[in-house]
Design an enzyme around this catalytic site. Structure first.
Site, PDB file in Angstrom:
ATOM      1  N   LYS A  86      13.996  24.838  22.171  1.00 56.89           N
ATOM      2  CA  LYS A  86      13.201  24.047  21.212  1.00 56.89           C
ATOM      3  C   LYS A  86      11.804  23.825  21.761  1.00 56.89           C
ATOM      4  O   LYS A  86      10.804  24.050  21.086  1.00 56.89           O
ATOM      5  CB  LYS A  86      13.913  22.712  20.996  1.00 56.89           C
ATOM      6  CG  LYS A  86      13.221  21.790  20.030  1.00 56.89           C
ATOM      7  CD  LYS A  86      13.881  20.425  19.999  1.00 56.89           C
ATOM      8  CE  LYS A  86      15.376  20.512  19.783  1.00 56.89           C
ATOM      9  NZ  LYS A  86      15.997  19.229  19.464  1.00 56.89           N
ATOM     10  N   THR A  95      10.086  13.619  13.964  1.00 60.48           N
ATOM     11  CA  THR A  95      11.243  14.520  13.836  1.00 60.48           C
ATOM     12  C   THR A  95      11.600  14.703  12.357  1.00 60.48           C
ATOM     13  O   THR A  95      11.782  15.834  11.878  1.00 60.48           O
ATOM     14  CB  THR A  95      12.439  13.975  14.629  1.00 60.48           C
ATOM     15  OG1 THR A  95      12.023  13.747  15.979  1.00 60.48           O
ATOM     16  CG2 THR A  95      13.598  14.957  14.612  1.00 60.48           C
ATOM     17  N   LYS A 153      17.513  16.499  29.336  1.00 60.77           N
ATOM     18  CA  LYS A 153      18.135  15.514  28.440  1.00 60.77           C
ATOM     19  C   LYS A 153      18.893  14.512  29.294  1.00 60.77           C
ATOM     20  O   LYS A 153      19.259  14.819  30.431  1.00 60.77           O
ATOM     21  CB  LYS A 153      19.106  16.212  27.477  1.00 60.77           C
ATOM     22  CG  LYS A 153      19.438  15.410  26.237  1.00 60.77           C
ATOM     23  CD  LYS A 153      18.400  15.528  25.134  1.00 60.77           C
ATOM     24  CE  LYS A 153      18.667  14.563  24.010  1.00 60.77           C
ATOM     25  NZ  LYS A 153      17.771  14.773  22.856  1.00 60.77           N
ATOM     26  N   ASP A 198      16.541   9.076  21.637  1.00 62.73           N
ATOM     27  CA  ASP A 198      17.497   9.901  20.893  1.00 62.73           C
ATOM     28  C   ASP A 198      18.445   8.890  20.243  1.00 62.73           C
ATOM     29  O   ASP A 198      18.074   7.715  20.071  1.00 62.73           O
ATOM     30  CB  ASP A 198      18.226  10.879  21.830  1.00 62.73           C
ATOM     31  CG  ASP A 198      19.048  11.933  21.087  1.00 62.73           C
ATOM     32  OD1 ASP A 198      18.475  12.924  20.610  1.00 62.73           O
ATOM     33  OD2 ASP A 198      20.286  11.767  20.952  1.00 62.73           O
TER      34      ASP A 198
HETATM   35  P1  NDP Z   1      19.563   6.967  15.657  1.00 64.61           P
HETATM   36  O1  NDP Z   1      20.349   6.293  16.687  1.00 64.61           O
HETATM   37  O2  NDP Z   1      18.287   6.364  15.204  1.00 64.61           O
HETATM   38  O3  NDP Z   1      20.466   7.189  14.343  1.00 64.61           O
HETATM   39  C1  NDP Z   1      21.656   7.914  14.417  1.00 64.61           C
HETATM   40  C2  NDP Z   1      22.308   7.884  13.056  1.00 64.61           C
HETATM   41  O4  NDP Z   1      23.402   8.803  13.063  1.00 64.61           O
HETATM   42  C3  NDP Z   1      22.892   6.532  12.690  1.00 64.61           C
HETATM   43  O5  NDP Z   1      22.874   6.383  11.298  1.00 64.61           O
HETATM   44  C4  NDP Z   1      24.320   6.632  13.217  1.00 64.61           C
HETATM   45  O6  NDP Z   1      25.238   5.782  12.574  1.00 64.61           O
HETATM   46  C5  NDP Z   1      24.633   8.082  12.897  1.00 64.61           C
HETATM   47  N1  NDP Z   1      25.638   8.575  13.872  1.00 64.61           N
HETATM   48  C6  NDP Z   1      25.462   8.722  15.197  1.00 64.61           C
HETATM   49  N2  NDP Z   1      26.588   9.169  15.763  1.00 64.61           N
HETATM   50  C7  NDP Z   1      27.470   9.289  14.760  1.00 64.61           C
HETATM   51  C8  NDP Z   1      28.810   9.731  14.697  1.00 64.61           C
HETATM   52  N3  NDP Z   1      29.472  10.107  15.810  1.00 64.61           N
HETATM   53  N4  NDP Z   1      29.402   9.751  13.480  1.00 64.61           N
HETATM   54  C9  NDP Z   1      28.726   9.372  12.365  1.00 64.61           C
HETATM   55  N5  NDP Z   1      27.461   8.956  12.372  1.00 64.61           N
HETATM   56  C10 NDP Z   1      26.846   8.917  13.536  1.00 64.61           C
HETATM   57  O7  NDP Z   1      19.339   8.465  16.191  1.00 64.61           O
HETATM   58  P2  NDP Z   1      18.239   9.530  15.738  1.00 64.61           P
HETATM   59  O8  NDP Z   1      17.950   9.379  14.294  1.00 64.61           O
HETATM   60  O9  NDP Z   1      17.131   9.470  16.712  1.00 64.61           O
HETATM   61  O10 NDP Z   1      19.008  10.905  16.013  1.00 64.61           O
HETATM   62  C11 NDP Z   1      19.791  11.563  15.026  1.00 64.61           C
HETATM   63  C12 NDP Z   1      19.994  13.012  15.417  1.00 64.61           C
HETATM   64  O11 NDP Z   1      18.717  13.663  15.521  1.00 64.61           O
HETATM   65  C13 NDP Z   1      20.691  13.256  16.758  1.00 64.61           C
HETATM   66  O12 NDP Z   1      21.450  14.437  16.673  1.00 64.61           O
HETATM   67  C14 NDP Z   1      19.518  13.494  17.696  1.00 64.61           C
HETATM   68  O13 NDP Z   1      19.889  14.243  18.832  1.00 64.61           O
HETATM   69  C15 NDP Z   1      18.598  14.285  16.781  1.00 64.61           C
HETATM   70  N6  NDP Z   1      17.210  14.322  17.183  1.00 64.61           N
HETATM   71  C16 NDP Z   1      16.497  13.156  17.338  1.00 64.61           C
HETATM   72  C17 NDP Z   1      15.163  13.210  17.683  1.00 64.61           C
HETATM   73  C18 NDP Z   1      14.313  11.997  17.733  1.00 64.61           C
HETATM   74  O14 NDP Z   1      13.101  12.135  17.858  1.00 64.61           O
HETATM   75  N7  NDP Z   1      14.853  10.805  17.587  1.00 64.61           N
HETATM   76  C19 NDP Z   1      14.508  14.494  17.997  1.00 64.61           C
HETATM   77  C20 NDP Z   1      15.319  15.665  17.705  1.00 64.61           C
HETATM   78  C21 NDP Z   1      16.628  15.555  17.351  1.00 64.61           C
HETATM   79  P3  NDP Z   1      25.925   4.572  13.394  1.00 64.61           P
HETATM   80  O15 NDP Z   1      24.851   3.537  13.514  1.00 64.61           O
HETATM   81  O16 NDP Z   1      27.077   4.146  12.561  1.00 64.61           O
HETATM   82  O17 NDP Z   1      26.359   5.134  14.722  1.00 64.61           O
END
Ligand code: NDP
Length: 458
Positions: free
Chosen positions: A126, A222, A138, A178
Site C-alpha cells: 500500500k 481514508t 503495523k 486504526d
Molecule cells: P474504527 O475503530 O474507527 O471503526 C471500526 C468500525 O468497524 C466500527 O464500527 C466497529 O464496530 C466495526 N468493527 C470493528 N471490528 C469489527 C468486528 N470484528 N465485527 C464487526 N464490526 C467490527 O476503525 P477505522 O474506521 O479506523 O478502521 C476500519 C477499517 O479500515 C479497518 O480494517 C482498518 O484497518 C481500515 N483502515 C483504516 C485506516 C484509517 O486511517 N483509520 C486506514 C486504512 C485502513 P464496533 O464499534 O462494534 O467494534
C-alpha cells in the site's frame, strides 16, 4: 488453500512460489489472516518472477515475506477500580526499503501477532503504491477500549507508549491510528512520547490534532480516498457516483468519511453497521447525527436508529450486504464480506465494490465479484489515502508548515488517481485488464523489490 496463479505463469515459477508459501504455513502456523494476505500476493507474482528471474535468484519474495523486526511487549495498567490488567503490545517493523516503517496501531480484543503481520504485510505494498517514500509496519494491542473511561484509556496508552517509545521515531517508525485508535488515543500516545523522551518530535506519530502538528484531511483521508478511487474505477466504465445507491459497513473513522465524500459527490448512502448489527436508512444517512452518536457520544448504530425516527431501522446481527445497492464499500474489518454476501450483491446488481477496510473481502468473494464483472478495488490501493495523507503530515512536520484543507485534499485526489492509474496500467501490462488486485500487488511488489535489490542483501 493451493496456490492458483491468477495469470498464466510457467509451472517451474509456480513451484517456487508454492514452496515459499508452504514455508510460510510451516514456520508461522496458526496465523490464518497472515497466510491469506500472503496467498493473495503470491497468486499474482508468477509472471513477474518469470519475466525477471533475478528476483527469484535473489530470494526477493522470501525476503519481503519475512518482517525485518517483530516486537512484543507487556502492557500493564490499572482500571478505575484499582484492578490491574495485563495486555500484550505489538509492533511489526516489516519493511523499511522505501522509508521509515509506517502503519497504524489497532486496539481490539482480536489483535494477535498474525493479525498485525497481515496488516503490516499489506501495508508494505500500500505504502509503495502511494509513491511517497514510506516503509511498511503495523502494531497494536489486544486491549479493548469499548466501555473504558477516558482515564482508563489514557493509563493504557501511557503504559503502551512507555515501551513503544524505545522503538519508534520520526526517522525510524511512525505509527498512526486504526481500529480503536482515534484522535483521543493518538493524543495520549503523543503526550507520553514527548514526556518520556523530552523531544518535540511531531513526525513520530500521525493523525495528530490540528493544534499540535496534525494535518488537514488526515481524519477524512481514508474514507475520502476510497470514494475517489471508486469514482476513478467508475470513470473507466463511463459512469460516476451521482445518484448511485451505496451500502457502507462499519461506523468508525473510515465509514463516516466515506459517507461524507460519497454524499458530496451525489450518492445516496443508506447503511452503517457495527458489531451489533446494521442500520438501513431509507432517506439516506444523516451524517451530522451519525457523527454526534459515534464521534461525540461514543454510542452504537442502534442509538442512531432510535434518534433518527421512521426512516431508519436497526437490524440486530444482520449484514449490510443484504440491502440492494449499486456500490458496496466495506469499511469495518477483515473478512466481513464472504462468498455468500458477494453472491447476494451480484444478484442485486452491484457494479463496484471497493475496500475501505483492510482485507474485508474473503478470497472466494473476490473471485465471485470479479467473475461477475464487478469493478473491485482492493484495500491496499483503495484505502491508501489515509497513509498518503499521513506521509503529507510528516512532510508538513519536517518543514514546520501547515497546509490548508483544499491543498491537502487536492494532493490526496491526485495521489488516489495516480494509484488507480498505476494499478490499471500494471494490470494491462500483464494482460489482466481491469483486475486491480493483480495491478496493486504487482506494482507494489515491484517498487519494494527494486529498492531492496538496489540496497544489497538486506
Ligand atoms: P474504527 O475503530 O474507527 O471503526 C471500526 C468500525 O468497524 C466500527 O464500527 C466497529 O464496530 C466495526 N468493527 C470493528 N471490528 C469489527 C468486528 N470484528 N465485527 C464487526 N464490526 C467490527 O476503525 P477505522 O474506521 O479506523 O478502521 C476500519 C477499517 O479500515 C479497518 O480494517 C482498518 O484497518 C481500515 N483502515 C483504516 C485506516 C484509517 O486511517 N483509520 C486506514 C486504512 C485502513 P464496533 O464499534 O462494534 O467494534
Amino acid at each position: 488453500m493451493p496456490l492458483a496463479s491468477r495469470l498464466p505463469a510457467p509451472p517451474e515459477t509456480m513451484a517456487v512460489l508454492e514452496e515459499t508459501y508452504s514455508g510460510v504455513l510451516r514456520r508461522d502456523p496458526g496465523e490464518a489472516e497472515f497466510h491469506q494476505a500472503v496467498h493473495e500476493v503470491l497468486e499474482c507474482l508468477g509472471p513477474v518472477l518469470a519475466a525477471r528471474p533475478g528476483l527469484a535468484t535473489a530470494k526477493l519474495v522470501e525476503r519481503v515475506i519475512e518482517p525485518e523486526r517483530q516486537i512484543m511487549f507487556r502492557v500493564p495498567w490499572e482500571d478505575d477500580n484499582g484492578e490491574i490488567h495485563v495486555n500484550r503490545g505489538f509492533r511489526v517493523e516489516y519493511n523499511g526499503a522505501l522509508g521509515p516503517y509506517k502503519g497504524g496501531l489497532r486496539f481490539h480484543p482480536t489483535v494477535n501477532l498474525g493479525i498485525v503481520k497481515f496488516l503490516g504485510f499489506e501495508q508494505i505494498f500500500k505504502n509503495a503504491l502511494t509513491g511517497l517514500g514510506i516503509g511498511g509496519g503495523k502494531g497494536g494491542s489486544d486491549f479493548d477500549p469499548h466501555g473504558r473511561s477516558d482515564a482508563e484509556v489514557m493509563r493504557f496508552c501511557q503504559s503502551f507508549m512507555t515501551e513503544l517509545q524505545r522503538h519508534v521515531g520520526e526517522h525510524t517508525d511512525v505509527p498512526a491510528g486504526d481500529i480503536g485508535v482515534g484522535a483521543r488515543e493518538i493524543g495520549y500516545l503523543f503526550g507520553q512520547y514527548r514526556r518520556v523522551t523530552n523531544r518535540w518530535e511531531a513526525g513520530m506519530l500521525t493523525g495528530k490534532g490540528m493544534l499540535w502538528g496534525g494535518s488537514a484531511v488526515r481524519t477524512e483521508a481514508t474514507g475520502y480516498g476510497n470514494v475517489m478511487f471508486t469514482a476513478e474505477m467508475l470513470r473507466r466504465r463511463g459512469e460516476d457516483l451521482d445518484g448511485q445507491q451505496i451500502v457502507v459497513s462499519g461506523s468508525g473513522n473510515v465509514a463516516i468519511y466515506t459517507i461524507e465524500k460519497a454524499q458530496q459527490l451525489g450518492a445516496n448512502v443508506i447503511t452503517v453497521s457495527d458489531s451489533g448489527g446494521y442500520v438501513v436508512d431509507e432517506k439516506g444517512i444523516d451524517l451530522d447525527l451519525l457523527k454526534q452518536v459515534k464521534e461525540v457520544d461514543r454510542g452504537r448504530v442502534s442509538d442512531y436508529a432510535d434518534l433518527r425516527g421512521a426512516s431508519a431501522r436497526f437490524v440486530a446481527g444482520g449484514r449490510v450486504w443484504d440491502v440492494p445497492a449499486d456500490i458496496a464499500l466495506p469499511s469495518a474489518t477483515q473478512n466481513e464480506l464472504d462468498a455468500e454476501a458477494a453472491a447476494v450483491l451480484v444478484r442485486n446488481g452491484v457494479k463496484a465494490v471497493s475496500e475501505g477496510a483492510n482485507m474485508p473481502t474473503t478470497p472466494d468473494a473476490v473471485h465471485i465479484l470479479q467473475d461477475a464483472g464487478v469493478a473491485f478495488g482492493p484495500g491496499k490501493a483503495a484505502n491508501a489515502g489515509g497513509v498518503a495523507v499521513s506521509a503529507l503530515e510528516m512532510q508538513q512536520n519536517a518543514s514546520r508548515a501547515s497546509w490548508p484543507f483544499s491543498q491537502v485534499e487536492e494532493e490526496l485526489s491526485a495521489i488516489m488517481t495516480s494509484i488507480h492509474d498505476t494499478c490499471y496500467e500494471t494490470a494491462e501490462r500483464y494482460g489482466a485488464s481491469g483486475d486491480y488486485v493483480v495491478g496493486a500487488n504487482i506494482a507494489g511488489f515491484e517498487r519494494v523489490a527494486d529498492a531492496m535489490l538496489a540496497q544489497g542483501l538486506i
